[in-house]
Design a protein around this motif. Structure first.
Motif, short mmCIF file in Angstrom:
data_model
loop_
_atom_site.label_atom_id
_atom_site.label_comp_id
_atom_site.label_asym_id
_atom_site.label_seq_id
_atom_site.Cartn_x
_atom_site.Cartn_y
_atom_site.Cartn_z
N TRP A 195 0.56 -1.41 -0.29
CA TRP A 195 0.18 0.16 -0.08
C TRP A 195 1.64 1.19 0.41
N SER A 196 0.66 2.21 -0.71
CA SER A 196 0.87 3.44 -0.33
C SER A 196 0.96 3.91 0.30
N LYS A 197 1.50 5.78 0.92
CA LYS A 197 1.40 6.22 1.88
C LYS A 197 0.17 7.19 1.77
N GLY A 198 -0.36 7.33 2.41
CA GLY A 198 -1.86 8.19 2.23
C GLY A 198 -1.40 9.41 2.28
N SER A 199 -2.16 9.53 0.96
CA SER A 199 -2.59 11.21 0.30
C SER A 199 -3.61 12.43 0.65
N ARG A 200 -3.60 13.47 0.95
CA ARG A 200 -4.87 14.47 1.90
C ARG A 200 -5.43 14.74 0.03
N LEU A 201 -7.20 14.57 0.27
CA LEU A 201 -7.46 15.12 -0.30
C LEU A 201 -7.84 16.23 -1.28
N PRO A 202 -7.57 16.84 -2.06
CA PRO A 202 -7.52 18.36 -2.52
C PRO A 202 -8.20 19.41 -1.80
N ASP A 203 -8.40 20.24 -1.80
CA ASP A 203 -8.68 21.19 -0.43
C ASP A 203 -10.18 21.78 -1.10
N TYR A 204 -10.15 21.53 -2.45
CA TYR A 204 -11.47 21.68 -2.38
C TYR A 204 -13.22 20.72 -2.49
N ILE A 205 -11.95 19.41 -1.69
CA ILE A 205 -12.45 18.35 -1.12
C ILE A 205 -12.55 18.24 0.29
N ASN A 206 -11.66 18.69 0.78
CA ASN A 206 -11.23 18.49 2.42
C ASN A 206 -11.25 20.52 3.18
N GLU A 256 -15.32 7.06 -11.54
CA GLU A 256 -15.17 6.43 -10.10
C GLU A 256 -15.96 8.11 -9.13
N TYR A 257 -17.23 7.43 -8.28
CA TYR A 257 -18.15 8.14 -6.67
C TYR A 257 -17.68 7.83 -5.78
N LEU A 258 -17.28 9.14 -5.43
CA LEU A 258 -16.90 9.30 -3.85
C LEU A 258 -18.10 10.29 -2.63
N PHE A 259 -18.67 9.11 -2.42
CA PHE A 259 -19.52 9.54 -1.40
C PHE A 259 -19.14 10.08 -0.11
N PHE A 260 -19.25 10.98 0.43
CA PHE A 260 -18.98 11.49 1.85
C PHE A 260 -19.72 12.11 2.97
N ASN A 295 -4.94 6.92 -11.67
CA ASN A 295 -4.46 6.82 -11.06
C ASN A 295 -4.20 8.64 -9.95
N ASP A 296 -4.30 9.26 -10.59
CA ASP A 296 -4.08 10.33 -9.69
C ASP A 296 -6.10 10.90 -8.81
N LEU A 297 -5.05 12.18 -8.17
CA LEU A 297 -6.08 12.81 -6.92
C LEU A 297 -7.39 13.88 -7.73
N ASP A 298 -7.46 14.27 -9.52
CA ASP A 298 -8.54 14.95 -9.52
C ASP A 298 -9.55 14.78 -9.53
N TYR A 299 -10.46 15.21 -9.22
CA TYR A 299 -11.45 15.08 -9.00
C TYR A 299 -12.33 16.26 -8.91
N THR A 300 -13.94 15.61 -9.84
CA THR A 300 -14.84 17.22 -10.17
C THR A 300 -14.93 17.74 -8.86
N LEU A 301 -15.80 19.17 -8.83
CA LEU A 301 -16.05 19.87 -7.55
C LEU A 301 -17.07 18.99 -6.69
N PRO A 302 -16.81 18.44 -5.42
CA PRO A 302 -18.73 18.49 -4.85
C PRO A 302 -20.04 18.63 -5.30
N GLU A 303 -20.50 17.56 -5.26
CA GLU A 303 -22.08 18.09 -5.04
C GLU A 303 -22.42 17.48 -4.22
#
Length: 426
Positions: A261-272, A290-294, A317-325
């Motif tokens: 397993w890779s080291k944990g990565s914090r999701l982008p500021d617009y998620i967090n 991939e739908y990330l619900f939270f 494999n990147d962390l390029d998400y859409t803006l949360p809705e």
């Protein structure tokens, strides 16, 4: 009060059990001291004994009931709040807290007149909105008394004393049919644990070395993607501020590689987003995305904690998400919506909420469809829901077994509602 359970939930300061061979003034001081450091159950116990020693000091009953409510000891909360239910000071909502304690301890017949009395007596500026909320609480009591709700084929049983502890155990993440990862505060901090199952019995858990851990932060609410190649989790920092436990959580992810397993990565500021919470991550792949619900209390929602989602290219494999809705007002309310889970075998979103008609506080709800086209909301009947708080509904990839977390009673296995245990679903 439910937000404490919904976030990372269930974080308490573990102190020695109180002793009570003292007069009421000393007991009250011990209650005050424990309340200041966040030891809410110990505070409630001291206030309760002080009230028993000095029954005319109704402030002690109020304090005991308030802190029993915070730690979800509904039966004791109802007992203590009964003599102060008609108080206007210092808490104009005292009657509401009393009625809710009755409801969540399963005393529905007594809860209904208590709600009605509060509704009649309350004169605050928010009377109209509170009246709507009280009507919803009464409707939940009546539905529970009439064995209402949507019938399901799920069976729910306490997962056993080997996997569960005296501390809160929650956030199950089934991995196959015989492994479950979950969060527990049994060591004082929220940590990830793993238990192996055989023949319907779950063994004593261990701490998996491959998943994240911390001695200074709470690691909680982990979930695997359906293919098992990504693991989302929450990192929370807890503080005690002005006699209240405050927690801020952010979402991280780690990926499975050939070397581990890779080291944990914090999701982008617009998620967090700064200044708000984001927690309870769960992911599913629909039509190559991939739908990330939270859950989050970010601006733009309906109120309280709401369920949001963001998407990314599942092949990347990147962390390029859409803006949360937001998932929308069919699901989100002015209350708290928590612990989303999307079941691919049924194309159904499960989540917990205290903003819809419920049998208790947080109940589990379900609806089919996708964020672009949700179906009709359903409220599952018992045993999926109870008079207590029911959260973290999770199924395995086959959709035929799983877990939920609840502070409900379980005969011979769980004798109070203060802490959450894991319950197995089949």
């Amino acid at each position: 009060m439910n937000y404490r359970s919904g976030l990372i939930a269930f974080l308490t300061i573990l102190l020695a059990t109180p002793g009570f061979s003292q007069n009421w003034t000393n007991l009250k001081k011990k209650g005050d001291d424990n309340a200041k450091v966040g030891a809410y159950w110990e505070a409630a116990e001291y206030y309760y004994e002080a009230w028993k020693d000095k029954p005319n000091k109704l402030e002690l009953a109020y304090k005991a009931g308030t802190y029993y409510s915070l730690v979800k000891d509904y039966a004791h909360a109802a007992e203590c709040l009964a003599p102060v239910a008609d108080w206007n000071e210092p808490d104009k909502l005292c009657g509401l807290h009393y009625a809710r304690a009755l409801k969540q301890s399963g005393q529905y017949e007594q809860a209904i007149p208590a709600f009605e009395q509060f509704k009649t007596a309350y004169q605050g500026e928010d009377q109209a909105s509170l009246s709507v909320m009280v009507d919803r609480e009464i409707a939940g009591c009546r539905e529970a008394m009439n064995d209402g709700g949507t019938a399901t084929s799920f069976r729910v049983l306490h997962a056993g004393t080997a996997i569960n502890s005296k501390a809160p155990d929650f956030a199950p993440a089934p991995f196959g049919s015989d492994v479950v990862y979950f969060t527990s505060t049994r060591d004082g901090m929220a940590k990830l644990f793993r238990s192996l199952g055989s023949g319907g019995k779950w063994g004593k858990p261990d701490v998996p070395s491959s998943l994240p851990s911390s001695e200074t932060q709470h690691i909680a609410n982990g979930s695997f993607t359906p293919d098992g190649n990504r693991f989302y989790y929450t990192v929370c920092q807890q503080n005690t501020d002005e006699n209240k436990l405050t927690t801020r959580c952010e979402i991280y992810v780690m990926a499975k590689k050939s070397s581990g397993w890779s080291k944990g990565s914090r999701l982008p500021d617009y998620i967090n987003l700064q200044g708000v919470n984001q927690t309870h991550p769960t992911a599913v792949v629909l039509n190559g995305k991939e739908y990330l619900f939270f859950s989050s209390d970010r601006p733009g929602g309906e109120g309280g904690m709401d369920i949001w989602y963001a998407t990314r290219d599942a092949a990347s494999n990147d962390l390029d998400y859409t803006l949360p809705e937001s998932v929308g007002a069919t699901i989100n309310t002015q209350g708290d919506e928590l612990t989303p889970f999307y079941d691919l075998t049924r194309n159904t979103l499960f989540f917990s909420s205290n903003g819809h008609v419920s049998f208790g506080g947080q109940d589990i709800y379900m609806l089919s469809g996708t964020p672009d086209n949700w179906g009709t909301l359903s409220h599952p009947a018992a045993p999926l829901n109870s008079s207590a708080d029911d959260l973290y509904f999770r199924l395995n990839a086959e959709g035929n077994a799983g877990f939920l977390s609840s502070n409900r009673l379980a005969a011979g296995l769980k004798i109070n509602t203060r802490d959450e245990d894991l319950f197995a679903i089949s």
